[in-house]
Design an enzyme around this catalytic site. Structure first.
Site, short mmCIF file in Angstrom:
data_model
loop_
_atom_site.label_atom_id
_atom_site.label_comp_id
_atom_site.label_asym_id
_atom_site.label_seq_id
_atom_site.Cartn_x
_atom_site.Cartn_y
_atom_site.Cartn_z
N ASP A 1 -11.24 2.61 3.63
CA ASP A 1 -11.51 1.19 3.47
C ASP A 1 -13.01 0.95 3.27
OD1 ASP A 1 -9.34 -0.53 3.35
OD2 ASP A 1 -9.00 -0.48 5.52
N LYS B 1 0.84 -1.21 0.00
CA LYS B 1 0.00 0.00 0.00
C LYS B 1 0.88 1.26 0.00
CE LYS B 1 -3.80 -2.47 2.09
NZ LYS B 1 -4.53 -2.89 3.29
N GLN C 1 -4.66 -1.71 9.47
CA GLN C 1 -4.47 -3.02 8.84
C GLN C 1 -5.06 -4.12 9.73
OE1 GLN C 1 -3.22 -3.56 5.65
NE2 GLN C 1 -3.96 -5.63 6.03
#
Ligand code: NDP
Length: 284
Positions: free
Chosen positions: A119, A52, A96
Site C-alpha cells: 500500500d 482486490k 484494509q
C-alpha cells in the site's frame, strides 16, 4: 469537449502487463502472493477486499484472506502481521482501512514489513518517496501518474495544484508530481482564496472528499482535471469532487467518476505485489 481519461482501459492494460509477468514467473515455479487482513464487517471495506481478491485471481496472484471479527484485539492483529512478515511465500500484506476504533491504525500499518508494504504507507517507503529512492508508492497517486503518462499528458514544467494533503493521497501525489518535474502547489482546508490558486492549475488534482465541489469557476480553460473523490449524490449516483458536467466543456482532459482514478488504485496494488515478488526473486 474534454478528452475523457479512461481509467478502465488504462488499468486493464496494467493488469494485463502484471498477468504476463506472473505467468512468466509461474513457468519458473515462482509465485506471487498477497495477504489481505480485514477486521470487522464494514460493508464498503468488504466490497474493496472482494475486488482486490478478484483482481488477484484474474492476474494469477495467490491471495490469503483473513476476515477477523470486530472484537479482535490489536495484539492479535500485530501477531498475525508478524507471522506474515516472516512468511516467505507472502510478497504483500494489506490491512484494509478503516480499522475498528479500538485499534491504532498507524501502529498497525507501521508493523507491516516495509518490504511487503504494497500500500506504500510505511514510513520507510514514504521516506524513499521524499528522497527519490526506490520503494513502494501509495497506489492512488501512483495510479494517477500512470493515467497522465499513458494519456500522453506532460507533467514537466506544468503548474500542478493538488487540493488535499492526506497521507495516502494529497501528500504523496504532490511528491510524485514534483518527481516528474511539475511545479507543485498543495492546498488544504486552511488555504485562502482557493479558487484563485486552482484557476492557475495546468493540472488540477481534486482530493478533498466533497461531492461536486469544483465547478467551472475553479478551473482554467484547457486544464487537465483529475478527480480522486468518490461519493454518492442525492440520486444515489456515483460522483467525484468535481462537478463533471459543469467543467467538461472548459477543460482539455478529465477523469470520470466512476471509471477514472478508482480502477487505477487496484491495478497499482497488483503492480506493487508483482514488484515485491520480483525483488524477492532478485529479478529486475
Ligand atoms: P481526507 O479526508 O483524508 O483528506 C481530505 C483533504 O482535503 C484534507 O487535506 C483537507 O484539508 C482537504 N480539504 C477538505 N475540505 C477542503 C476544502 N473545502 N478546501 C480545500 N481543502 C479541503 O481524504 P483522502 O485524501 O483520504 O480522500 C480524498 C477523497 O478521495 C475522498 O473522497 C476519498 O473517498 C477519495 N479516495 C479515492 C480513492 C480512489 O481509489 N479513487 C482512494 C482514496 C481516496 P485539511 O488537511 O486541512 O483537513
Amino acid at each position: 469537449m474534454a478528452n475523457i481519461i479512461d481509467g478502465k482501459v488504462i488499468s486493464a492494460k496494467i493488469k494485463e502487463e502484471c498477468k504476463e509477468i506472473v505467468l512468466k514467473l509461474k513457468e519458473e515455479e515462482k509465485t506471487v502472493c498477497l495477504a489481505v487482513i480485514q477486521v470487522g464487517t464494514d460493508v464498503a471495506s468488504s466490497v474493496y477486499v472482494k475486488n482486490k481478491i478478484k483482481a488477484c485471481e484474474y492476474i494469477g496472484i495467490l491471495s490469503k484472506t483473513y476476515e477477523l471479527p470486530e472484537e479482535t484485539t490489536q495484539d492479535e492483529v500485530l501477531q498475525l502481521i508478524e507471522e506474515l512478515n516472516d512468511d516467505q511465500e507472502v510478497d504483500g500484506i494489506l490491512v484494509q482501512l478503516p480499522l475498528p476504533a479500538h485499534m491504532d491504525e498507524n501502529k498497525i500499518t507501521q508493523a507491516i514489513s516495509a518490504k511487503k508494504d504494497v500500500d506504500g504507507f510505511h514510513d520507510e517507503n514514504v521516506g524513499a518517496l521524499v528522497t527519490g529512492h526506490k520503494g513502494f508508492l501509495s497506489c492512488t497517486p501512483a495510479g494517477i501518474i500512470e493515467l497522465l503518462k499513458r494519456s500522453q499528458i506532460e507533467i514537466e514544467g506544468k503548474h500542478c495544484v493538488v487540493v488535499g494533503r492526506s497521507n495516502i493521497v494529497g501528500k504523496p501525489m504532490a511528491l510524485l508530481l514534483l518527481r516528474e518535474n511539475g511545479t507543485v502547489t498543495i492546498c488544504h482546508s486552511k488555504t485562502k482564496d482557493l479558487k484563485e490558486i486552482t484557476k492557475q492549475a495546468d493540472i488540477l488534482i481534486a482530493a478533498i472528499g466533497k461531492p461536486k465541489f469544483f465547478d467551472e469557476t475553479y478551473v482554467k480553460d484547457g486544464a487537465v482535471i483529475i478527480d480522486v473523490g468518490i461519493h454518492r449524490d442525492a440520486h444515489n449516483k456515483l460522483c467525484g469532487d468535481v462537478d463533471f458536467d459543469a467543467v467538461q466543456s472548459k477543460v482539455s482532459a478529465i477523469t470520470p467518476v466512476p471509471g477514472g482514478v478508482g480502477p487505477m488504485t487496484i491495478a497499482m496494488l497488483m503492480y506493487n505485489c508483482v514488484q515485491s515478488a520480483k525483488r524477492k526473486y532478485k529479478i529486475d
